[in-house]
Design a protein around this motif. Structure first.
Motif, PDB file in Angstrom:
ATOM      1  N   ARG A   1       0.833  -1.204   0.000  1.00 51.80           N
ATOM      2  CA  ARG A   1       0.000   0.000   0.000  1.00 51.80           C
ATOM      3  C   ARG A   1       0.867   1.253   0.000  1.00 51.80           C
ATOM      4  O   ARG A   1       0.593   2.216  -0.727  1.00 51.80           O
TER       5      ARG A   1
ATOM      6  N   ARG B   1       3.911   1.569  -1.227  1.00 48.17           N
ATOM      7  CA  ARG B   1       4.499   1.725  -2.571  1.00 48.17           C
ATOM      8  C   ARG B   1       3.476   2.288  -3.555  1.00 48.17           C
ATOM      9  O   ARG B   1       3.786   3.168  -4.342  1.00 48.17           O
ATOM     10  N   ARG B   2       2.251   1.762  -3.506  1.00 45.07           N
ATOM     11  CA  ARG B   2       1.201   2.263  -4.409  1.00 45.07           C
ATOM     12  C   ARG B   2       0.909   3.741  -4.147  1.00 45.07           C
ATOM     13  O   ARG B   2       0.779   4.526  -5.083  1.00 45.07           O
ATOM     14  N   GLU B   3       0.806   4.110  -2.878  1.00 44.95           N
ATOM     15  CA  GLU B   3       0.528   5.502  -2.537  1.00 44.95           C
ATOM     16  C   GLU B   3       1.676   6.417  -2.944  1.00 44.95           C
ATOM     17  O   GLU B   3       1.451   7.517  -3.442  1.00 44.95           O
TER      18      GLU B   3
ATOM     19  N   GLU C   1       3.869   5.864  -5.390  1.00 45.19           N
ATOM     20  CA  GLU C   1       3.846   5.960  -6.854  1.00 45.19           C
ATOM     21  C   GLU C   1       2.743   6.898  -7.319  1.00 45.19           C
ATOM     22  O   GLU C   1       2.946   7.688  -8.253  1.00 45.19           O
ATOM     23  N   ALA C   2       1.592   6.834  -6.673  1.00 48.00           N
ATOM     24  CA  ALA C   2       0.479   7.727  -7.051  1.00 48.00           C
ATOM     25  C   ALA C   2       0.844   9.185  -6.780  1.00 48.00           C
ATOM     26  O   ALA C   2       0.543  10.065  -7.585  1.00 48.00           O
TER      27      ALA C   2
END
Length: 178
Positions: free
Chosen positions: A32, A34-36, A38-39
């Motif tokens: 989560r 990493r996704r945040e 990257e976003a």
């Protein structure tokens, strides 16, 4: 002691289950995060890309107006070069700052397409500083600028995994003749 040995498999199961749950939560949190992250970077890149396009388009619009004053462009709001000079200088300063952010956050392909586009815009500005009066040469520069802008936007869309967009080539109605 036999009671302890009887309870040992259950105790081992509880320890393994707790450890598995902990690892699953940690991995989920890492994914989560990493996704945040990257976003967030993707949002920042989009803002930098849009800001660069906006400041470059400001310079292009000023160039259209000065070219109209020189008789090279049909822009409806001509602007004399002496009045445009401070505005062009301000646009160049904004372009430099936006270009630094682009170099920092932009993908190599986007930066290369931005360089192509800005090089053409700088040629347009040079043509205007020299007060060139050649509508055909100006139209060739405009076409190169439009192609450069279109390539820049296409590179941005690829970098951000956006769907293809509009080419931004709108045919203008013919100018009314008095």
């Amino acid at each position: 002691m036999s009671v302890f040995l009887q309870q040992l498999p259950a105790l081992i199961g509880v320890v393994i289950g707790a450890l598995g749950s902990y690892l699953a939560v940690v991995r989920g949190d890492q994914a989560r995060f990493r996704r945040e992250r990257e976003a967030r970077w993707e949002e920042r890149r989009l803002a930098v890309y849009a800001d660069y396009a906006r400041v470059l388009k400001t310079a292009v619009t000023l160039a259209y107006r000065v070219a109209s004053h020189l008789g090279n462009d049909p822009h409806p709001h001509p602007l004399p070069p002496e009045e445009a000079a401070p505005l062009i200088a301000e646009a160049a300063t904004a372009r430099d700052a936006a270009g630094e952010a682009l170099l920092l956050l932009g993908s190599p392909e986007v930066v290369e397409r931005a360089r192509d586009w800005v090089t053409c815009v700088m040629e347009m500005e040079r043509c205007l500083r020299e007060e060139t009066r050649d509508p055909a040469a100006w139209q060739a520069l405009l076409e190169r600028q439009r192609t450069g802008r279109q390539a820049y936007y296409a590179a941005v869309r690829r970098d951000l995994a956006l769907p293809p967009g509009h080419s931004a080539r709108w045919p203008l109605p013919p100018a009314p003749h008095p």
